[in-house]
Scaffold this motif. Structure first.
Motif, PDB file in Angstrom:
ATOM      1  N   GLN A  68       0.857  -1.178   0.000  1.00 37.35           N
ATOM      2  CA  GLN A  68       0.000   0.000   0.000  1.00 37.35           C
ATOM      3  C   GLN A  68       0.891   1.225   0.000  1.00 37.35           C
ATOM      4  O   GLN A  68       1.866   1.304   0.745  1.00 37.35           O
ATOM      5  CB  GLN A  68      -0.926   0.024   1.221  1.00 37.35           C
ATOM      6  CG  GLN A  68      -2.026  -0.988   1.129  1.00 37.35           C
ATOM      7  CD  GLN A  68      -3.159  -0.759   2.125  1.00 37.35           C
ATOM      8  OE1 GLN A  68      -4.163  -1.386   1.975  1.00 37.35           O
ATOM      9  NE2 GLN A  68      -3.040   0.103   3.101  1.00 37.35           N
ATOM     10  N   HIS A  72      -0.886   5.343   3.384  1.00 37.32           N
ATOM     11  CA  HIS A  72      -1.587   4.150   3.861  1.00 37.32           C
ATOM     12  C   HIS A  72      -0.662   2.947   3.980  1.00 37.32           C
ATOM     13  O   HIS A  72      -1.128   1.810   4.083  1.00 37.32           O
ATOM     14  CB  HIS A  72      -2.760   3.822   2.946  1.00 37.32           C
ATOM     15  CG  HIS A  72      -3.708   4.967   2.781  1.00 37.32           C
ATOM     16  ND1 HIS A  72      -4.592   5.345   3.756  1.00 37.32           N
ATOM     17  CD2 HIS A  72      -3.864   5.854   1.765  1.00 37.32           C
ATOM     18  CE1 HIS A  72      -5.276   6.396   3.355  1.00 37.32           C
ATOM     19  NE2 HIS A  72      -4.846   6.726   2.142  1.00 37.32           N
ATOM     20  N   HIS A 142      -6.901  -2.023   4.972  1.00 41.75           N
ATOM     21  CA  HIS A 142      -6.809  -2.059   3.517  1.00 41.75           C
ATOM     22  C   HIS A 142      -7.471  -0.810   2.952  1.00 41.75           C
ATOM     23  O   HIS A 142      -8.577  -0.435   3.331  1.00 41.75           O
ATOM     24  CB  HIS A 142      -7.494  -3.308   2.970  1.00 41.75           C
ATOM     25  CG  HIS A 142      -7.480  -3.351   1.480  1.00 41.75           C
ATOM     26  ND1 HIS A 142      -8.576  -3.023   0.733  1.00 41.75           N
ATOM     27  CD2 HIS A 142      -6.492  -3.638   0.601  1.00 41.75           C
ATOM     28  CE1 HIS A 142      -8.281  -3.129  -0.550  1.00 41.75           C
ATOM     29  NE2 HIS A 142      -7.024  -3.494  -0.656  1.00 41.75           N
ATOM     30  N   THR A 143      -6.771  -0.169   2.033  1.00 39.16           N
ATOM     31  CA  THR A 143      -7.283   1.024   1.359  1.00 39.16           C
ATOM     32  C   THR A 143      -7.142   0.778  -0.136  1.00 39.16           C
ATOM     33  O   THR A 143      -6.030   0.824  -0.685  1.00 39.16           O
ATOM     34  CB  THR A 143      -6.489   2.278   1.788  1.00 39.16           C
ATOM     35  OG1 THR A 143      -6.519   2.371   3.216  1.00 39.16           O
ATOM     36  CG2 THR A 143      -7.060   3.531   1.169  1.00 39.16           C
ATOM     37  N   GLU A 147      -3.672   0.617  -2.930  1.00 43.59           N
ATOM     38  CA  GLU A 147      -3.022  -0.667  -3.200  1.00 43.59           C
ATOM     39  C   GLU A 147      -2.242  -0.601  -4.507  1.00 43.59           C
ATOM     40  O   GLU A 147      -2.610   0.078  -5.463  1.00 43.59           O
ATOM     41  CB  GLU A 147      -4.030  -1.805  -3.213  1.00 43.59           C
ATOM     42  CG  GLU A 147      -5.006  -1.798  -4.353  1.00 43.59           C
ATOM     43  CD  GLU A 147      -6.005  -2.949  -4.278  1.00 43.59           C
ATOM     44  OE1 GLU A 147      -6.469  -3.357  -5.347  1.00 43.59           O
ATOM     45  OE2 GLU A 147      -6.329  -3.419  -3.176  1.00 43.59           O
TER      46      GLU A 147
END
Length: 187
Positions: A68, A72, A142-143, A147
């Motif tokens: 990421q 992030h 998780h973004t 990613e």
């Protein structure tokens, strides 16, 4: 050694192989997978924002090389709880003396090792047995918009996968090979 973990350094600064101490008796064993207090000494910062389990059906399957992008970026603690994998981390920190170098280690249900992956690394693995199970602890949720990944078959990475690569996801296969001007991510 902390109470439950022993760290082995790797040639890539901040990337550690952790061996978990198993407490066992005639009933079986207990192995601590995560302890914020113990792991802080090895570079874990902040909370566990996400805990994921994956299952991989067939040996030879490769997943990765995922990361990421900042802001992030995440720390990962990767543990194999069933079967065996070759776990790989690639240093993608801009200006790092080990930029684009990788480190690979076998993780298995038997060796009680985990890989502690700091921010600024791409991560992937190859299943060395059928029916692999893994647990990931992530320091950041998780973004999807953050990613990214590297192509695990890119010759510029020099990863020598021990088995023929199979079941590469369309997303992982679509990552282009690195261009000569690739500079990595900010640390």
């Amino acid at each position: 050694m902390s109470g439950r973990f022993e760290a082995v350094t790797t040639p890539l600064h901040g990337l550690l192989v952790l061996t978990r101490r198993k407490m066992a008796d005639e009933r079986g064993f207990l192995s601590r997978l995560f302890c914020e207090d113990d792991l802080a000494a090895f570079g874990w910062q902040g909370r566990v924002a996400q805990l994921n389990e994956t299952g991989t059906t067939f040996k030879g399957t490769v997943r990765g090389m995922h990361f990421q992008c900042p802001p992030h970026a995440e720390i990962k603690l990767v543990t194999c709880t069933r079967g065996r994998i070759l776990d790989v981390a690639v240093d993608i920190r801009e200006d790092s003396p080990t930029f684009l170098q990788h480190f690979a280690v076998e993780l298995s249900e038997d060796n009680a090792c985990s890989l502690l992956i700091p921010q600024g690394f791409a991560h992937g693995f190859q299943a060395l047995t059928d029916e692999v199970r893994m647990i990931y602890a992530h320091s950041h949720p998780h973004t999807a918009a953050a990613e990214s990944g590297l192509n695990p078959q890119d010759p510029a990475l020099g990863i020598d996968w021990p088995l023929r690569v199979i079941n590469l996801s369309p997303r992982d296969a679509a990552h282009p090979w690195l261009s000569p001007d690739y500079r990595g991510v900010a640390a």
